[in-house]
Scaffold this active site. Structure first.
Site, PDB file in Angstrom:
ATOM      1  N   ASP A 165       0.920  -1.085   0.009  1.00 38.92           N
ATOM      2  CA  ASP A 165       0.113   0.090   0.014  1.00 38.92           C
ATOM      3  C   ASP A 165       0.872   1.200  -0.015  1.00 38.92           C
ATOM      4  O   ASP A 165       1.838   1.250   0.573  1.00 38.92           O
ATOM      5  CB  ASP A 165      -0.942  -0.081   1.261  1.00 38.92           C
TER       6      ASP A 165
ATOM      7  N   ASN B 246       1.315   3.370  -2.793  1.00 42.14           N
ATOM      8  CA  ASN B 246       1.850   3.901  -4.292  1.00 42.14           C
ATOM      9  C   ASN B 246       1.407   5.107  -4.720  1.00 42.14           C
ATOM     10  O   ASN B 246       2.080   6.210  -5.000  1.00 42.14           O
ATOM     11  CB  ASN B 246       1.358   2.863  -5.324  1.00 42.14           C
ATOM     12  N   GLY B 247       0.042   5.430  -4.346  1.00 41.04           N
ATOM     13  CA  GLY B 247      -0.678   6.918  -4.690  1.00 41.04           C
ATOM     14  C   GLY B 247      -0.012   8.075  -3.933  1.00 41.04           C
ATOM     15  O   GLY B 247       0.524   9.034  -4.347  1.00 41.04           O
ATOM     16  N   ARG B 248       0.241   7.590  -2.657  1.00 44.07           N
ATOM     17  CA  ARG B 248       0.708   8.596  -1.806  1.00 44.07           C
ATOM     18  C   ARG B 248       2.210   9.157  -1.996  1.00 44.07           C
ATOM     19  O   ARG B 248       2.696  10.241  -2.094  1.00 44.07           O
ATOM     20  CB  ARG B 248       0.796   8.380  -0.216  1.00 44.07           C
ATOM     21  N   TRP B 249       3.004   8.041  -2.374  1.00 44.24           N
ATOM     22  CA  TRP B 249       4.519   8.036  -2.867  1.00 44.24           C
ATOM     23  C   TRP B 249       4.381   9.073  -3.989  1.00 44.24           C
ATOM     24  O   TRP B 249       5.368   9.967  -4.005  1.00 44.24           O
ATOM     25  CB  TRP B 249       4.907   6.771  -3.455  1.00 44.24           C
TER      26      TRP B 249
ATOM     27  N   HIS C 136       2.556   3.486  -9.094  1.00 38.96           N
ATOM     28  CA  HIS C 136       2.199   2.146  -9.481  1.00 38.96           C
ATOM     29  C   HIS C 136       3.450   1.471  -9.950  1.00 38.96           C
ATOM     30  O   HIS C 136       3.813   0.381  -9.825  1.00 38.96           O
ATOM     31  CB  HIS C 136       0.959   1.872 -10.186  1.00 38.96           C
TER      32      HIS C 136
ATOM     33  N   SER D 134      -7.513  -5.326  -5.416  1.00 40.55           N
ATOM     34  CA  SER D 134      -8.640  -5.894  -4.486  1.00 40.55           C
ATOM     35  C   SER D 134      -9.935  -5.853  -5.405  1.00 40.55           C
ATOM     36  O   SER D 134     -10.194  -5.161  -6.209  1.00 40.55           O
ATOM     37  CB  SER D 134      -8.739  -5.392  -3.100  1.00 40.55           C
TER      38      SER D 134
ATOM     39  N   TRP E 172     -12.136  -1.706  -8.056  1.00 37.27           N
ATOM     40  CA  TRP E 172     -12.982  -1.410  -9.089  1.00 37.27           C
ATOM     41  C   TRP E 172     -13.694  -0.076  -8.785  1.00 37.27           C
ATOM     42  O   TRP E 172     -14.076   0.458  -9.739  1.00 37.27           O
ATOM     43  CB  TRP E 172     -14.051  -2.558  -9.453  1.00 37.27           C
TER      44      TRP E 172
ATOM     45  N   ARG F  89     -11.992   2.657  -7.842  1.00 33.91           N
ATOM     46  CA  ARG F  89     -11.000   3.541  -8.433  1.00 33.91           C
ATOM     47  C   ARG F  89     -11.661   4.127  -9.752  1.00 33.91           C
ATOM     48  O   ARG F  89     -12.179   3.519 -10.566  1.00 33.91           O
ATOM     49  CB  ARG F  89      -9.788   3.140  -8.407  1.00 33.91           C
TER      50      ARG F  89
ATOM     51  N   LEU G 165      10.785 -20.701  -4.680  1.00 36.64           N
ATOM     52  CA  LEU G 165       9.779 -19.727  -3.740  1.00 36.64           C
ATOM     53  C   LEU G 165       8.408 -19.969  -4.858  1.00 36.64           C
ATOM     54  O   LEU G 165       8.221 -19.936  -5.959  1.00 36.64           O
ATOM     55  CB  LEU G 165       9.981 -18.314  -4.041  1.00 36.64           C
TER      56      LEU G 165
ATOM     57  N   ARG H 262       1.763  -4.650   6.109  1.00 32.02           N
ATOM     58  CA  ARG H 262       1.250  -3.937   5.303  1.00 32.02           C
ATOM     59  C   ARG H 262       2.197  -2.777   5.586  1.00 32.02           C
ATOM     60  O   ARG H 262       2.468  -2.144   6.352  1.00 32.02           O
ATOM     61  CB  ARG H 262      -0.280  -3.621   6.001  1.00 32.02           C
TER      62      ARG H 262
END
Ligand code: IPE
Ligand code: IPE
Ligand code: MG
Length: 256
Positions: free
Chosen positions: A32, A34-37, A49, A77, A81, A83, A143, A200
């Site tokens: 979580d 990406n937008g604030r970054w 993103h 998530s 949708w 957004r 992995l 998170r």
């Protein structure tokens, strides 16, 4: 290492070994921030993103290098949708780019890819890419990278409940035989041990419909770092915090 991942029955709970965290077998990450970054840098959210995908690449490498067996990443998530259409399109395009550009490298690194979430609502080209990623890497033994895409935990549990109802109706399952293993076997994440550690980023402290069933005894670590800035050092911080936790599964402390 903690091996008891689903203390489902009383017997299993009694057998669960309380103790320190050690190295988690399964790490799940809610990526979580990406937008604030991007906002902080006066950049479009899409740039956040894009940089977030770079953090994914770093994290997959770091997880494999540390011997973690399962890494689950929350990429989109069922509620995302909500957004704006342009941001949804950016996120879909980034997923396509990621699979096209990174699948060969993941395969070379012996990574097995699994996708969880609802595929029915996705564009056919995306579904095809997801299926390709899974089939190309199916026999890899390193992995396991689980990508939660168009994933919502309540929806996953509802789908499992439907499968149980179908099995009961068809006479394949007796109602008395429904136990937590029967539910777990019908979840998207069937066969994967429950997450030991859920991280998170971005400072938010909630699960946002992620792995609600599987998180029953996960250790939760919330980090202030925004996802595009997540690196090996922050990953190691979260792993160190996990190692300090004492897991009791409802039992008593190992020292008592
Ligand atoms: C996480 O970053 C990526 C997705 C949810 C797809 P966000 O886009 O939620 O970033 P913030 O929370 O707005 O900063
Ligand atoms: C959770 O992040 C979903 C993903 C990381 C893919 P959100 O940013 O969508 O969650 P909320 O809306 O803040 O709870
Ligand atoms: Mg967010």
């Amino acid at each position: 290492m903690t091996v008891v991942t689903e203390p489902a029955t009383a017997a299993e709970v009694a057998g669960a070994v309380a103790g320190g965290g050690g190295l988690p077998t399964h790490v799940a990450i809610i990526m979580d921030g990406n937008g604030r970054w991007a906002q902080k840098r006066h950049l479009p959210r899409a740039e956040g993103h894009r940089r977030g995908v770079e953090a994914v690449r770093r994290t997959v490498r770091a997880a494999a290098a540390r011997g973690i067996r399962y890494l689950t990443i929350y990429s989109f998530s069922s509620e995302n949708w909500r957004r704006p259409a342009s941001e949804i399109a950016d996120l879909m395009n980034l997923l396509k780019l990621f699979v096209r550009r990174d699948l060969a490298e993941l395969h070379r690194a012996n990574v097995r890819v699994r996708i969880i979430g609802e595929r029915a609502d996705l564009q056919p080209d995306i579904t095809a890419l997801l299926e390709e990623a899974e089939s190309v890497t199916r026999d890899n033994t390193g992995l396991t990278l689980v990508v939660a895409f168009n994933y919502g935990s309540r929806q996953e549990i509802v789908r499992a409940a439907r499968r149980i109802a179908e099995d009961v109706l068809a006479g394949r399952l007796a109602p008395e035989a429904i136990d937590s293993a029967a539910v777990a076997a019908r979840l998207d994440l069937a066969g994967v041990p429950d997450p030991d550690l859920i991280i998170r980023t971005s400072g938010e402290q909630r699960l946002s419909n992620f792995l609600l069933w599987q998180a029953a005894y996960a250790e939760l670590v919330f980090l202030p770092v925004l996802w595009p800035d997540f690196d090996e050092a922050t990953f190691d911080e979260a792993l160190a915090e996990f190692a300090r936790r004492e897991r009791r599964y409802g039992g008593l402390s190992a020292s008592s």
